[in-house]
Design a protein around this motif. Sequence first.
Motif, PDB file in Angstrom:
ATOM      1  N   ASN B  30       0.911  -1.278   0.016  1.00 41.15           N
ATOM      2  CA  ASN B  30       0.139  -0.136  -0.142  1.00 41.15           C
ATOM      3  C   ASN B  30       0.906   1.309   0.070  1.00 41.15           C
ATOM      4  N   PRO B  31       1.883   1.478  -0.837  1.00 33.53           N
ATOM      5  CA  PRO B  31       2.733   2.576  -0.978  1.00 33.53           C
ATOM      6  C   PRO B  31       1.907   3.726  -1.663  1.00 33.53           C
ATOM      7  N   ASN B  32       2.337   4.951  -1.374  1.00 34.14           N
ATOM      8  CA  ASN B  32       1.816   5.947  -2.050  1.00 34.14           C
ATOM      9  C   ASN B  32       2.811   5.950  -3.217  1.00 34.14           C
ATOM     10  N   LEU B  33       2.146   6.121  -4.456  1.00 37.13           N
ATOM     11  CA  LEU B  33       2.932   5.944  -5.900  1.00 37.13           C
ATOM     12  C   LEU B  33       2.805   7.479  -6.528  1.00 37.13           C
ATOM     13  N   TYR B  34       3.882   7.810  -7.313  1.00 30.98           N
ATOM     14  CA  TYR B  34       4.149   9.087  -8.051  1.00 30.98           C
ATOM     15  C   TYR B  34       4.676   8.853  -9.366  1.00 30.98           C
ATOM     16  N   TRP B  35       4.003  10.013 -10.089  1.00 29.84           N
ATOM     17  CA  TRP B  35       4.733  10.067 -11.365  1.00 29.84           C
ATOM     18  C   TRP B  35       5.202  11.263 -11.465  1.00 29.84           C
ATOM     19  N   TYR B  36       6.570  11.702 -11.846  1.00 35.76           N
ATOM     20  CA  TYR B  36       7.039  12.856 -12.192  1.00 35.76           C
ATOM     21  C   TYR B  36       7.626  12.887 -13.727  1.00 35.76           C
ATOM     22  N   GLY B  52      -3.891   4.587  -3.297  1.00 36.91           N
ATOM     23  CA  GLY B  52      -4.497   2.984  -3.229  1.00 36.91           C
ATOM     24  C   GLY B  52      -4.892   2.572  -4.654  1.00 36.91           C
ATOM     25  N   ILE B  53      -5.102   1.610  -4.718  1.00 43.35           N
ATOM     26  CA  ILE B  53      -5.643   0.841  -5.926  1.00 43.35           C
ATOM     27  C   ILE B  53      -6.780   1.609  -6.498  1.00 43.35           C
ATOM     28  N   GLY B  54      -6.513   2.121  -7.720  1.00 46.54           N
ATOM     29  CA  GLY B  54      -7.741   2.696  -8.594  1.00 46.54           C
ATOM     30  C   GLY B  54      -7.873   4.172  -8.157  1.00 46.54           C
ATOM     31  N   SER B  67      -2.839   4.856 -13.956  1.00 46.00           N
ATOM     32  CA  SER B  67      -3.603   4.046 -13.500  1.00 46.00           C
ATOM     33  C   SER B  67      -2.953   2.877 -12.694  1.00 46.00           C
ATOM     34  N   ARG B  68      -3.700   2.503 -11.598  1.00 50.61           N
ATOM     35  CA  ARG B  68      -3.117   1.682 -10.506  1.00 50.61           C
ATOM     36  C   ARG B  68      -3.964   0.316 -10.492  1.00 50.61           C
ATOM     37  N   PRO B  69      -3.538  -0.685 -11.426  1.00 50.56           N
ATOM     38  CA  PRO B  69      -4.365  -2.096 -11.498  1.00 50.56           C
ATOM     39  C   PRO B  69      -3.954  -2.606 -10.117  1.00 50.56           C
ATOM     40  N   GLN B  70      -3.017  -2.493  -9.752  1.00 49.76           N
ATOM     41  CA  GLN B  70      -2.544  -3.603  -8.519  1.00 49.76           C
ATOM     42  C   GLN B  70      -1.820  -2.516  -7.477  1.00 49.76           C
ATOM     43  N   ASP B  71      -1.722  -3.054  -6.151  1.00 52.81           N
ATOM     44  CA  ASP B  71      -1.183  -2.248  -5.158  1.00 52.81           C
ATOM     45  C   ASP B  71       0.171  -1.819  -5.491  1.00 52.81           C
ATOM     46  N   ARG B  72       1.030  -2.511  -6.233  1.00 52.02           N
ATOM     47  CA  ARG B  72       2.130  -2.045  -6.370  1.00 52.02           C
ATOM     48  C   ARG B  72       2.817  -1.918  -7.891  1.00 52.02           C
ATOM     49  N   GLN B  73       1.662  -1.484  -8.570  1.00 50.77           N
ATOM     50  CA  GLN B  73       1.843  -1.273 -10.130  1.00 50.77           C
ATOM     51  C   GLN B  73       1.277   0.164 -10.544  1.00 50.77           C
ATOM     52  N   GLY B  87      10.592  13.907 -22.407  1.00 50.62           N
ATOM     53  CA  GLY B  87      11.073  14.317 -21.127  1.00 50.62           C
ATOM     54  C   GLY B  87      11.751  12.798 -20.376  1.00 50.62           C
ATOM     55  N   PHE B  88      12.106  12.956 -18.922  1.00 47.85           N
ATOM     56  CA  PHE B  88      12.557  11.906 -18.262  1.00 47.85           C
ATOM     57  C   PHE B  88      11.284  11.510 -17.257  1.00 47.85           C
ATOM     58  N   TYR B  89      10.724  10.460 -17.352  1.00 48.95           N
ATOM     59  CA  TYR B  89       9.846  10.120 -16.327  1.00 48.95           C
ATOM     60  C   TYR B  89      10.057   9.178 -15.223  1.00 48.95           C
ATOM     61  N   LEU B  90       9.876   9.943 -14.141  1.00 44.49           N
ATOM     62  CA  LEU B  90       9.979   9.149 -12.843  1.00 44.49           C
ATOM     63  C   LEU B  90       9.082   8.734 -12.010  1.00 44.49           C
ATOM     64  N   CYS B  91       9.110   7.737 -11.651  1.00 48.75           N
ATOM     65  CA  CYS B  91       8.252   6.914 -10.923  1.00 48.75           C
ATOM     66  C   CYS B  91       8.596   6.829  -9.418  1.00 48.75           C
ATOM     67  N   ALA B  92       7.941   7.032  -8.456  1.00 50.40           N
ATOM     68  CA  ALA B  92       8.510   7.261  -7.062  1.00 50.40           C
ATOM     69  C   ALA B  92       7.414   6.421  -5.784  1.00 50.40           C
ATOM     70  N   PHE B  93       7.952   5.993  -5.087  1.00 46.08           N
ATOM     71  CA  PHE B  93       7.061   5.553  -3.836  1.00 46.08           C
ATOM     72  C   PHE B  93       7.598   6.052  -2.652  1.00 46.08           C
TER      73      PHE B  93
END
Lengths: 113, 109
Positions: B30-36, B52-54, B67-73, B87-93
Motif C-alpha cells: 500500500n505505498p503512495n505512488l507518484y509519476w514525475y 491506493g488501488i484505483g 492507472s493503478r491496477p494493482q497495489d504495487r503497479q 522528457g525523463f519520466y520518474l516513478c516514486a514511492f
Amino acid sequence: QQQVKQSPQSLIVQKGGISIINCAYENTAFDYFPWYQQFPGKGPALLIAIRPDVSEKKEGRFTISFNKSAKQFSLHIMDSQPGDSATYFCAAPGGSGTYKYIFGTGTRLKVLA
Amino acid sequence: SQTIHQWPATLVQPVGSPLSLECTVEGTSNPNLYWYRQAAGRGLQLLFYSVGIGQISSEVPQNLSASRPQDRQFILSSKKLLLSDSGFYLCAFGRDEQFFGPGTRLTVL
C-alpha cells in the motif's frame, strides 16, 4: 501554486571547499524537508532530510540548516569532492494530507579536482 | 528490501502514437505512488499520485493519464503523444521519504 525557490542554479567549487545551496518555501502541509542528489541519466536519490523540530542535521559531510521562521533551509557539503558533482534538489511539502512535494529547480554542482 | 522498477529505460516514439510506461514496487505494501516528469535541465514536475488501488489524482491537466491496477503497479499512459511529452519520466514511492526509480527517457519525434 506553491513554489520552492532554490539557488544558485549552478555552483563550481574547488575540491575540499564548502558547497552551499539554499531553498525557500511557502506554506507547508507537513514537516519534512528532503534533499535529493541526482547523477546524469539516473533517478534522484534521497541524500538527507530534516524535520524542523531541530535547526540542524548532520550526516557525514552533509548538513541541513533549517530556519522555520524564515521558511528557509540550506544544504552544506563540507570537504566537497569531485564525486559530489551532481544536481541537487530540495523539496518542501505541498498539498494537504497526501505527502506531495514541491521540488526546487535544482542546483548543478561541479567540484573541481 | 524495498525496490522500484521502471521500464523501458529509453523510448523513442512518433507523434500521435500511444504510450505505456510501467512502474512496480517490491518490499512494501500500500505505498503512495507518484509519476514525475523532468524536462532537460529542469526540476521535477509531479504529474500523478495514488494513495491506493484505483485512486489517482492528477496534478497537471495534459495529454497523459495514470492507472493503478494493482497495489504495487503504477502505469502512465497516453493515447496520442505530443512533441511536448518528451522528457525523463520518474516513478516514486513512499510518503515523507520518497524513493525514485531509474527513470524512462522518452523522446517524441
